[in-house]
Every structure is written in C-alpha cells, then in structure tokens.
Design an enzyme around this catalytic site. Sequence first.
Site, short mmCIF file in Angstrom:
data_model
loop_
_atom_site.label_atom_id
_atom_site.label_comp_id
_atom_site.label_asym_id
_atom_site.label_seq_id
_atom_site.Cartn_x
_atom_site.Cartn_y
_atom_site.Cartn_z
N GLY A 31 105.13 16.07 20.73
CA GLY A 31 105.50 15.03 21.55
C GLY A 31 106.87 14.36 21.65
CB SER A 32 109.96 15.12 19.53
OG SER A 32 110.10 16.46 20.33
NE ARG A 64 97.53 28.71 34.36
CZ ARG A 64 97.59 30.12 33.87
NH1 ARG A 64 97.74 30.95 35.21
NH2 ARG A 64 97.76 30.62 32.86
CG MET A 97 103.55 24.81 24.73
SD MET A 97 105.27 25.20 25.03
CE MET A 97 105.40 26.88 25.03
NE ARG A 98 96.46 25.77 28.44
CZ ARG A 98 96.20 26.93 28.28
NH1 ARG A 98 96.26 27.82 28.97
NH2 ARG A 98 95.61 27.23 27.25
CB ILE A 99 101.92 29.45 33.92
CG1 ILE A 99 102.63 30.35 33.00
CG2 ILE A 99 102.43 29.66 35.49
CD1 ILE A 99 102.12 31.74 32.99
CB ILE A 100 102.96 24.35 36.99
CG1 ILE A 100 103.18 23.66 35.61
CG2 ILE A 100 102.37 23.51 37.85
CD1 ILE A 100 102.38 22.58 35.03
CG HIS A 142 114.10 26.42 29.13
ND1 HIS A 142 112.87 26.94 28.81
CD2 HIS A 142 115.16 27.23 28.68
CE1 HIS A 142 113.03 28.08 28.39
NE2 HIS A 142 114.49 28.54 28.48
#
Length: 207
Positions: A15-16, A68, A93-96, A112
């Site tokens: 969470g930076s 999903r 870290m999950r595909i939308i 990214h």
Amino acid sequence: MGSKLRIAIFASGQGSNFQAIADAVQHRKLDCSIELLVCDKPAAPVVERAHQSGVEAFVFQPKQYASRADYEAEILLELQKRSVDLIVLAGYMRIITNTLVEPYYGKMINIHPSLLPAFPGVAAMEQALEYGVKVTGVTVHFVDGGMDTGPIIAQQAVDIRPDETIETLAARIHAVEQELYPAVINQIANQQIKLTGRHVQIITNAN
C-alpha cells in the site's frame, strides 16, 4: 469541479501508493476524497494503512465467490453506494473484467512500473533488467480490460544504472510512482485530462 473527486483505491499488498495518495489528500495537495479501499487480501498491510488513514475498507476473499464477475458485481454496488467517480488501481493484483471496466471506462486508472507498451504484466522491473534496456520507468494509464493496454496518460523515465539491482531499481521506481500518481489524480480532479480514443490530452489551462 463543483465537488471533490470521490475515489476508490484498489490494492493487494503493502500500500505504498495508497499511502502516497492518502498523504497528498491529508496535506491538501490533492483535492479529492478517498471513499473506499478495495482489497482482496485480508492480511495485506494496506488494510491497516486504510484504517490508520480513516478510510473505509471493503475486504474480500475471491475464493468465497463462484466467479470473478460475482465479486466484481458486489464491488460495483459498494462503489455506487459511495458515488465513486474514479477507481485508482494501486498494486491490485487481479484482472479486472467488463463488470467494472464498462461502467468505469475512462474513470479507472492504473500505474505500472515500466514504459508501456514495454514489459506489461507481472515482474516488469525484472523483465527490464533481464532484457538489458538502458531506460525503463513508470506509466499511468486508463484501464481497458487488457493486460496494461489502456490509453496512456503519463510516463516518466528512470535510467537503469550499470550496477543496478532489482532492489535499487524498485526503490527509484517506487519514488517516481509516489510523485506521479497523485499528480495525475490531481489533473483528473481539475478536469485537465481529456480522453479521445487512445489519445489522452492534458489541458494545462483548465480552470
């Protein structure tokens, strides 16, 4: 803008970038309100960061859903309940899927750690080092449902030094991310970003 931009941050890890955005809001460098953290890992440090920042968290476990689309439908309801204007992906870290992409197209951004379209997907910094490029960097882009393929909003280059390690590169990439992401969100809040097809125009003289 008549009212503050209402954002939801999606994150899965440390969470930076969440912290950088929350700090910018707290110090009034960013004129928006963080309405929600969405996290798929209950033990992720970002959940505690949200708690410390007074941000409500929607934490879920994907394995508890049939698909999903099912958990994204629930997320969509949470976003709509809070009238969220912008989704900010920050190490999510999950595909939308289209369940979220369609209602939020042009209102969902990602950061990214490469100069897209080079090195999309996971382990972008490792890919850059292995390939031997001399310059990599950071890209902020709209999300279109592909793997880091959406229209590019902003990029900033980072030189790769001769003695570079993944640790040293990551530290410099993350420092750029934590400056660039709040700056782009600010431009969106000030209605300075115009999306036309794949092309993003930055309107510098917006009121």
